[in-house]
Structure formats: C-alpha cells, structure tokens
Design a protein around this motif. Structure first.
Motif, mmCIF file in Angstrom:
data_model
loop_
_atom_site.group_PDB
_atom_site.id
_atom_site.type_symbol
_atom_site.label_atom_id
_atom_site.label_comp_id
_atom_site.label_asym_id
_atom_site.label_seq_id
_atom_site.Cartn_x
_atom_site.Cartn_y
_atom_site.Cartn_z
ATOM 1 N N GLU A 97 21.582 68.931 84.121
ATOM 2 C CA GLU A 97 20.511 68.590 83.196
ATOM 3 C C GLU A 97 20.538 69.537 82.003
ATOM 4 O O GLU A 97 20.745 70.739 82.166
ATOM 5 C CB GLU A 97 19.164 68.689 83.909
ATOM 6 N N PRO A 98 20.346 69.028 80.780
ATOM 7 C CA PRO A 98 20.360 69.918 79.613
ATOM 8 C C PRO A 98 19.207 70.914 79.666
ATOM 9 O O PRO A 98 18.103 70.588 80.111
ATOM 10 C CB PRO A 98 20.216 68.951 78.428
ATOM 11 N N GLU A 99 19.474 72.127 79.192
ATOM 12 C CA GLU A 99 18.472 73.187 79.245
ATOM 13 C C GLU A 99 17.863 73.502 77.887
ATOM 14 O O GLU A 99 16.868 74.222 77.812
ATOM 15 C CB GLU A 99 19.094 74.463 79.830
ATOM 16 N N ASP A 100 18.446 72.987 76.813
ATOM 17 C CA ASP A 100 17.883 73.223 75.489
ATOM 18 C C ASP A 100 18.256 72.047 74.594
ATOM 19 O O ASP A 100 18.962 71.124 75.007
ATOM 20 C CB ASP A 100 18.379 74.546 74.891
ATOM 21 N N ARG A 101 17.756 72.061 73.362
ATOM 22 C CA ARG A 101 17.979 70.930 72.472
ATOM 23 C C ARG A 101 19.460 70.739 72.134
ATOM 24 O O ARG A 101 19.934 69.603 72.054
ATOM 25 C CB ARG A 101 17.167 71.082 71.181
ATOM 26 N N MET A 102 20.200 71.808 71.944
ATOM 27 C CA MET A 102 21.610 71.659 71.612
ATOM 28 C C MET A 102 22.366 70.949 72.724
ATOM 29 O O MET A 102 23.201 70.073 72.471
ATOM 30 C CB MET A 102 22.232 73.029 71.312
ATOM 31 N N GLN A 103 22.088 71.288 73.959
ATOM 32 C CA GLN A 103 22.704 70.594 75.082
ATOM 33 C C GLN A 103 22.227 69.144 75.151
ATOM 34 O O GLN A 103 22.998 68.236 75.461
ATOM 35 C CB GLN A 103 22.393 71.319 76.389
ATOM 36 N N PHE A 104 20.949 68.933 74.851
ATOM 37 C CA PHE A 104 20.383 67.592 74.890
ATOM 38 C C PHE A 104 21.035 66.680 73.850
ATOM 39 O O PHE A 104 21.257 65.490 74.101
ATOM 40 C CB PHE A 104 18.871 67.663 74.660
ATOM 41 N N LEU A 105 21.358 67.229 72.680
ATOM 42 C CA LEU A 105 21.993 66.430 71.627
ATOM 43 C C LEU A 105 23.336 65.874 72.068
ATOM 44 O O LEU A 105 23.757 64.794 71.620
ATOM 45 C CB LEU A 105 22.182 67.281 70.371
ATOM 46 N N ASP A 106 24.024 66.579 72.946
ATOM 47 C CA ASP A 106 25.295 66.103 73.484
ATOM 48 C C ASP A 106 25.080 65.198 74.696
ATOM 49 O O ASP A 106 25.776 64.196 74.868
ATOM 50 C CB ASP A 106 26.170 67.295 73.868
ATOM 51 N N PHE A 107 24.097 65.538 75.501
ATOM 52 C CA PHE A 107 23.856 64.867 76.776
ATOM 53 C C PHE A 107 23.265 63.465 76.609
ATOM 54 O O PHE A 107 23.733 62.491 77.226
ATOM 55 C CB PHE A 107 22.907 65.729 77.613
ATOM 56 N N PHE A 108 22.237 63.349 75.770
ATOM 57 C CA PHE A 108 21.487 62.098 75.710
ATOM 58 C C PHE A 108 22.321 60.906 75.248
ATOM 59 O O PHE A 108 22.249 59.830 75.866
ATOM 60 C CB PHE A 108 20.246 62.245 74.825
ATOM 61 N N PRO A 109 23.123 61.003 74.184
ATOM 62 C CA PRO A 109 23.923 59.838 73.790
ATOM 63 C C PRO A 109 24.880 59.365 74.879
ATOM 64 O O PRO A 109 25.105 58.153 75.038
ATOM 65 C CB PRO A 109 24.681 60.328 72.551
#
Length: 217
Positions: A97-109
């Motif tokens: 699971e992503p832990e911050d926004r930068m990881q989320f930007l890669d993870f969500f798409p």
C-alpha cells in the motif's frame, strides 16, 4: 445547451473513525466556495448530490452563504470504493500500500487500469458498472438550457471528464489524481456530447493566505 457545474466535496476526515464526514477545513472550503458563487452571481437552476455524508455536508456548507434550489440526492454519482479496490489489487499483485502521495501517484493509475481490465474477481462493482452508473447519473442531472450543480467526488469527476475527452482508463486515473477538494469543473452539452469547459478551478482558494486549503484528501 445545458451545463453541469461539478464540484468535488470538501476535505474529508482521513485518519479518523469516519472518513466520510468533512473536516473543519472541508467545511471552510465549502463555505468559501459558497461565498465565491454568491459574489459572482453564479447561476444554479438545479442541484444534485451523491448520497455520501461528505456530499451532503459540502452542499450544506455552500448553502450556508449561497442559497441553493432544492437539493436532489442521486447515489449514481457516489464515489468508487477505494478500500475494496486497494484490497483486491494488493491481493492480486502483492504490491504494498502506498505510504505517501508520491507513491500514490505511481500506485493509483496501475490499480485503476487493472480494475478497468477486469483483473479483480468477485467485485460488487466492476469498472464497467461504475462508469455506466456514473454516466447515467450525470446525464440525468443535465437539463436543457439550465445549469446543474453536481456535488460529488474525484473519481466521478475524473471518469466523466475522461469520457468527454476520450481518454483511456490510465489517463483518466492520471487526471483525477490532481483534483482538489472543493474544486469546480464545468461541462457543456453541445452537439450531442459533453465538452469540457473548466477543470479543477479553485478561485475561492487562490488567495495566498488560503494556500493551506489546496488539498487532495
């Protein structure tokens, strides 16, 4: 020509026992939006919102300072279920699971694209069902020669704008990643289709002293 003025809900209460309620800042964002609409004489002929608490409270925050027509509720413009998708994606891929926004930007798409390709089994709401019910709800909100305010969520706005622009799912996901809380988006119905006239506008949050209110979550 009819128009939709789509508004994402104010900041919700992430990290608490009820994410769905607005945070104090979320209420303030909604009221600031109401002040902006009041000062600019924004024409609103109809109001439709999702059935989630954060949708209702955002509409209430706007209406504290900008009188709205009778608000109609339509669950077809409710958000996707992120927690269910997250669990399904992690189970399928083993990705953390992503832990911050930068990881989320890669993870969500990547997660969104996998959902669109039916890589998850047993979901109550497959991608095609989500986009279909959103499209139906958005089309039902439209009134010829009128402006409808639709208070909803980022995923609903993202897939609606993405469909209007002809974007594939991966690019839809990239689009919705930058949608601010309490942001404004306009779609005009012309020539038998929606045309994007405004994206992610936050004029009510543009003052320097409100920079802290430019939130995504």
């Amino acid at each position: 020509m009819g128009s939709l003025l789509m508004v994402r809900h104010g900041q919700a209460s992430a990290g608490t026992d009820d994410y769905d309620r607005l945070s104090p800042l979320g209420w303030q964002q909604a009221e600031w939006l109401g002040h902006w609409m009041q000062s600019h004489g924004t024409p609103i002929d109809r109001v439709v919102r999702g059935s989630l608490r954060r949708h209702r409270e955002t509409a209430e925050g706007i209406a504290k300072v900008f009188p709205l027509p009778q608000v109609e509720e339509d669950p077809r413009v409710n958000e996707l279920n992120y927690d269910v998708l997250l669990e399904a994606y992690i189970a399928a891929t083993g990705d953390p699971e992503p832990e911050d926004r930068m990881q989320f930007l890669d993870f969500f798409p990547k997660m969104f694209e996998a959902w669109s390709e039916d890589h998850f089994e047993g979901l109550a709401e497959p991608f095609s069902y989500f986009t279909g019910r959103v499209a139906a709800g958005v089309k039902a909100a439209l009134v010829e020669d009128k402006t409808t305010l639709v208070v909803t969520s980022g995923g609903v706005i993202g897939v609606t704008l993405g469909a209007a622009l002809g974007l594939p799912p991966r690019q839809m996901a990239e689009l919705l990643l930058d949608i601010h809380n309490a942001s404004i988006h306009r779609l005009n119905w012309e020539g038998g289709r929606f045309r994007v006239a405004m994206f992610n506008a936050v004029p009510h949050l543009s003052h320097r002293e409100r920079a802290h209110a430019l939130t995504y979550i």
